[in-house]
Enzyme design. Structure first.
Site, mmCIF file in Angstrom:
data_model
loop_
_atom_site.group_PDB
_atom_site.id
_atom_site.type_symbol
_atom_site.label_atom_id
_atom_site.label_comp_id
_atom_site.label_asym_id
_atom_site.label_seq_id
_atom_site.Cartn_x
_atom_site.Cartn_y
_atom_site.Cartn_z
ATOM 1 N N ASP A 79 0.824 -1.205 0.000
ATOM 2 C CA ASP A 79 0.000 0.000 0.000
ATOM 3 C C ASP A 79 0.864 1.263 0.000
ATOM 4 O OD1 ASP A 79 0.812 -0.801 2.588
ATOM 5 O OD2 ASP A 79 -0.698 0.468 3.522
ATOM 6 N N GLU A 137 -0.628 -1.905 5.218
ATOM 7 C CA GLU A 137 0.243 -1.843 6.397
ATOM 8 C C GLU A 137 0.133 -0.493 7.086
ATOM 9 O OE1 GLU A 137 3.359 -0.891 8.972
ATOM 10 O OE2 GLU A 137 3.243 0.056 7.011
#
Length: 390
Positions: A79, A137
């Site tokens: 991400d 995350e």
């Protein structure tokens, strides 16, 4: 090991190309639809098992040697962050206001090529490799929890993760056993007083005064309530008291961040801040709404497995890894900690300081890495995998 290194070296440009493509097309946590598809498509027609939508958009890849043995999981996140990029790179983000400012594009790139190489070499080891491509995350509750709940660790013996670090020297691998990265928590305090005219404070109860007292006093938790050898940080990131200059505010909202190197220290900070809020109500005659949310636990590297990982990388003497050395604990938090709470795990770093220009920290609009770190990370993680499954 020599074959692994040679194959990875031959594919280094592929790693860089993937990293740059992902850097151009970042997606925020829990919104990584295209990135997830890109990763899944990479494994099409490869000799492995691919499971998608594990923990929402996570991907689990199983590389089975076909011979009984141990199982090791290796993890990379994918991400990005809500940051407007200012690097000026030719492959800068095309998604305005979103940027890979933490290196997760690099993690995914090296992991894809490493996994491809391990698939080619699976006749040379026993057991299984589980490749964890993890979303989200950066945003609590994090992508690790959902993937664990969906069984990504079933049958796994150990988990190994690596993070590129722009603030660490390129060409080196860093490790540390025990507590490595802080746990994180978020809190919000809403102070309710009584509004009034700026000329008549005696007829009001100023929420800004009470809130300002909290901002300064809360630092006493770290300086006077923690053992000097404990690591803890309390940061006030938002104080919303905007109003008219001659009007006494009746309400202010304060948001803060807590970091601690052990979960026990974080619990102590929570207890002390909660007590402080009660004292604020008694001292200033205000009422408070207080919430404290634990995000990520502290990241703990299993000492035995960490020693094995470090020794294995040292003994392999990979030509692109100049040195393997111990580092200090790191202040940021990392949801790899959830894997480490389930199984004996280790998180290591690949130095990625750029060769030229100023070095910018992670989460900075001008963050960038030395792309040689991709090969270093792949060699370090791949070396451990092959040795462990031999």
């Amino acid at each position: 090991m020599n074959e692994l290194v040679q194959l990875l070296r031959d594919k280094e440009q592929d790693m860089i190309d993937i990293r740059r493509y992902l850097h151009e097309h970042p997606e925020l946590s829990f919104q990584e639809e295209k990135t997830s598809k890109y990763i899944a498509d990479f494994y099409k027609d490869k000799d492995c098992e691919v499971e998608t939508n594990v923990g929402q958009r996570g991907i689990k890849v199983t590389i089975d040697s076909g011979r009984p043995g141990k199982t090791i999981a290796i993890r990379a996140d994918f991400d990005a962050l809500p940051i407007k990029e200012e690097t000026g790179l030719p492959f800068a983000s095309k998604n305005d206001g979103v940027m890979h400012a933490c290196g997760h594009d690099a993690h995914t790139a090296y992991m894809l090529i490493l996994a491809d190489t391990l698939i080619e070499m699976k006749h040379q080891f026993k057991g299984k490799v589980i490749v964890i491509h993890q979303p989200a995350e950066e945003m609590p509750p994090g992508g690790a929890k959902g993937m664990i709940e969906d069984g990504v660790l079933d049958g796994v013996d150990h988990v190994l993760g690596a993070h590129v670090m722009s603030t660490m020297a390129s060409g080196k691998v860093y490790y540390r056993d025990g507590y490595l990265q802080t746990g994180r928590a978020y809190f919000k305090l809403v102070v309710h007083g009584k509004g009034g005219h700026g000329s008549s404070p005696h007829m009001a109860n100023d929420a800004i005064v009470a809130g300002a007292n909290f901002v300064t006093t809360v630092q006493n938790v770290v300086s006077r309530r923690l053992n000097p050898f404990e690591t803890g940080v309390v940061t006030i990131g938002s104080f919303d008291g905007k109003g008219q200059f001659n009007v006494i505010k009746d309400t202010v909202e304060i948001e803060g961040d807590v970091r601690a190197l052990t979960d026990e220290t974080k619990s102590t900070i929570q207890k002390e801040i909660t007590q402080m809020v009660k004292g604020l109500e008694a001292t200033f005659g205000v009422t408070c709404d207080f919430t404290f949310e634990n995000d990520y636990p502290a990241l703990y590297n299993d000492p035995e497995f960490t020693a094995y990982v470090a020794d294995t990388i040292k003994q392999a003497q990979c030509p692109d890894i100049e040195k393997v050395e111990i580092c200090e604990p790191q202040p940021p938090s990392e949801d790899f900690a959830y894997y480490a709470k389930e199984l004996p795990s280790t998180f290591i770093y690949a130095g990625a300081a750029p060769e030229d220009g100023e070095i910018y920290p992670h989460h900075h609009p001008k963050f960038n890495i030395n792309e040689s770190s991709l090969l270093v990370a792949a060699e370090a993680v791949g070396t451990v995998v092959l040795d462990y499954l031999s």
